[in-house]
Design a protein around this motif. Structure first.
Motif, PDB file in Angstrom:
ATOM      1  N   THR A  76       0.819  -1.214   0.000  1.00 41.03           N
ATOM      2  CA  THR A  76       0.000   0.000   0.000  1.00 41.03           C
ATOM      3  C   THR A  76       0.853   1.264   0.000  1.00 41.03           C
ATOM      4  O   THR A  76       0.325   2.373   0.124  1.00 41.03           O
ATOM      5  N   GLY A  77       2.165   1.103  -0.122  1.00 41.27           N
ATOM      6  CA  GLY A  77       3.058   2.259  -0.187  1.00 41.27           C
ATOM      7  C   GLY A  77       3.473   2.804   1.155  1.00 41.27           C
ATOM      8  O   GLY A  77       4.124   3.852   1.221  1.00 41.27           O
ATOM      9  N   GLU A  78       3.121   2.114   2.240  1.00 38.66           N
ATOM     10  CA  GLU A  78       3.502   2.571   3.585  1.00 38.66           C
ATOM     11  C   GLU A  78       4.860   1.980   3.946  1.00 38.66           C
ATOM     12  O   GLU A  78       4.986   1.087   4.794  1.00 38.66           O
ATOM     13  N   LYS A  79       5.896   2.467   3.307  1.00 41.68           N
ATOM     14  CA  LYS A  79       7.241   1.911   3.469  1.00 41.68           C
ATOM     15  C   LYS A  79       7.736   1.997   4.899  1.00 41.68           C
ATOM     16  O   LYS A  79       8.288   1.030   5.436  1.00 41.68           O
ATOM     17  N   ALA A  80       7.550   3.141   5.551  1.00 43.10           N
ATOM     18  CA  ALA A  80       8.055   3.326   6.916  1.00 43.10           C
ATOM     19  C   ALA A  80       7.395   2.346   7.881  1.00 43.10           C
ATOM     20  O   ALA A  80       8.071   1.751   8.739  1.00 43.10           O
ATOM     21  N   GLN A  81       6.082   2.160   7.752  1.00 45.86           N
ATOM     22  CA  GLN A  81       5.388   1.234   8.637  1.00 45.86           C
ATOM     23  C   GLN A  81       5.808  -0.211   8.354  1.00 45.86           C
ATOM     24  O   GLN A  81       5.922  -1.016   9.292  1.00 45.86           O
ATOM     25  N   ALA A  82       6.013  -0.518   7.101  1.00 44.02           N
ATOM     26  CA  ALA A  82       6.445  -1.875   6.751  1.00 44.02           C
ATOM     27  C   ALA A  82       7.803  -2.185   7.361  1.00 44.02           C
ATOM     28  O   ALA A  82       8.015  -3.254   7.947  1.00 44.02           O
ATOM     29  N   LEU A  83       8.742  -1.252   7.234  1.00 46.38           N
ATOM     30  CA  LEU A  83      10.080  -1.461   7.788  1.00 46.38           C
ATOM     31  C   LEU A  83      10.048  -1.518   9.306  1.00 46.38           C
ATOM     32  O   LEU A  83      10.765  -2.318   9.922  1.00 46.38           O
ATOM     33  N   ALA A  84       9.225  -0.679   9.926  1.00 46.89           N
ATOM     34  CA  ALA A  84       9.114  -0.698  11.387  1.00 46.89           C
ATOM     35  C   ALA A  84       8.563  -2.040  11.871  1.00 46.89           C
ATOM     36  O   ALA A  84       9.031  -2.590  12.882  1.00 46.89           O
ATOM     37  N   LYS A  85       7.588  -2.575  11.145  1.00 47.52           N
ATOM     38  CA  LYS A  85       7.009  -3.867  11.516  1.00 47.52           C
ATOM     39  C   LYS A  85       8.051  -4.981  11.406  1.00 47.52           C
ATOM     40  O   LYS A  85       8.139  -5.868  12.269  1.00 47.52           O
ATOM     41  N   LEU A  86       8.877  -4.939  10.353  1.00 47.59           N
ATOM     42  CA  LEU A  86       9.913  -5.951  10.170  1.00 47.59           C
ATOM     43  C   LEU A  86      10.999  -5.841  11.231  1.00 47.59           C
ATOM     44  O   LEU A  86      11.480  -6.857  11.752  1.00 47.59           O
TER      45      LEU A  86
END
Length: 271
Positions: A76-86
């Motif tokens: 969905t283009g939420e790169k920062a949230q994706a990286l934070a989750k990982l």
């Protein structure tokens, strides 16, 4: 007063948002989220996976939901949230069997090649953008290959690492070319040399050596110029830059920038 307080409390409860997934078991909710992801409905899947992560806390199902959430945020283009989750997943579950995939997805998110509409219109290359994301991607792929050499994602990670190295080298050459065109010959030589030293196997080294020779020639450093030319001839005997570099004593003008190989720019491109 007590009655009034009770009425206010009841009114507040009546206006509280209803959880549409309250009566669905985590396993069923996770299966529904996977179906939504398959259909490309990532926004809905995110809501469902967040509930699964919370309700199944401490289980493998919760771990899987965290990984899927990172992927859904990425899509969905939420790169920062994706990286934070990982990052949170890898910190909390360092021995997870999905750790190789987490590293791969982390690298994939930072590797993102999509330049967007503006990038395509301006003919911007990956090497012309900020290289920090590429470096972060390279580090994730490197860890994946070193820690999980037999992973199903290792081969693709190797291919992407090669691409990143070439992109980083081209980035150094892009900066060196920029400095040369503006007469900052020492800075140009230094950046070109950085590309040669750090990325010896990259195709960009060919132009880097040419830029070094031309920059040294402009600075009157003939020994360094001849050394760069010698390496260029030995490493790339058929290089198209040899003829260009042979006439390096010609000062670049504002029209050509000293780069006869440069592709013509659109009339609306000002940089």
């Amino acid at each position: 007063m007590a009655a009034a307080a009770l009425c206010v409390s009841l009114a507040a409860c009546g206006t509280a948002p209803r959880d549409e997934y309250a009566n669905i078991q985590p396993e069923k909710l996770y299966a529904d989220a996977r179906d939504e992801m398959t259909e490309g409905n990532f926004e809905t899947a995110i809501k469902q996976l967040e509930r699964v992560e919370a309700r199944a806390s401490g289980t493998l199902l919760s771990q899987q939901a965290q990984i899927d959430l990172a992927y859904a945020y990425y899509k969905t283009g939420e790169k920062a949230q994706a990286l934070a989750k990982l990052e949170r997943f890898m910190r909390l579950h360092p021995t997870s069997p999905a750790l190789d995939y987490a590293l791969y997805l982390q690298g994939l998110i930072n590797f993102n090649e999509d330049l967007g509409l503006f990038g395509r219109l301006s003919r911007q290359d990956l090497s012309e953008r900020d290289q920090q994301a590429s470096k972060d991607a390279y580090e994730s792929f490197r860890q994946l290959i070193e820690r999980f050499p037999q992973s199903r994602y290792a081969e693709d990670a190797r291919l992407r690492m090669n691409h990143i190295v070439n992109s980083l080298a081209a980035g150094e050459v892009h900066v060196a070319r920029y400095y040369y065109r503006r007469g900052a010959y020492l800075a140009a030589a230094n950046r070109a040399q950085q590309a040669v030293v750090d990325y010896q196997q990259s195709p960009a080294v060919e132009e880097a050596l040419s830029l070094m020779a031309r920059s040294y020639d402009q600075l009157g450093l003939t020994e360094l110029r001849d050394g760069a030319l010698r390496v260029l001839r030995q490493s790339f005997p058929g290089s198209r830059f040899l003829t260009q570099t042979a006439s390096a004593d010609t000062t670049p003008n504002a029209d050509t920038g000293g780069n006869t190989e440069a592709a013509p720019k659109p009339w609306w491109q000002l940089w």
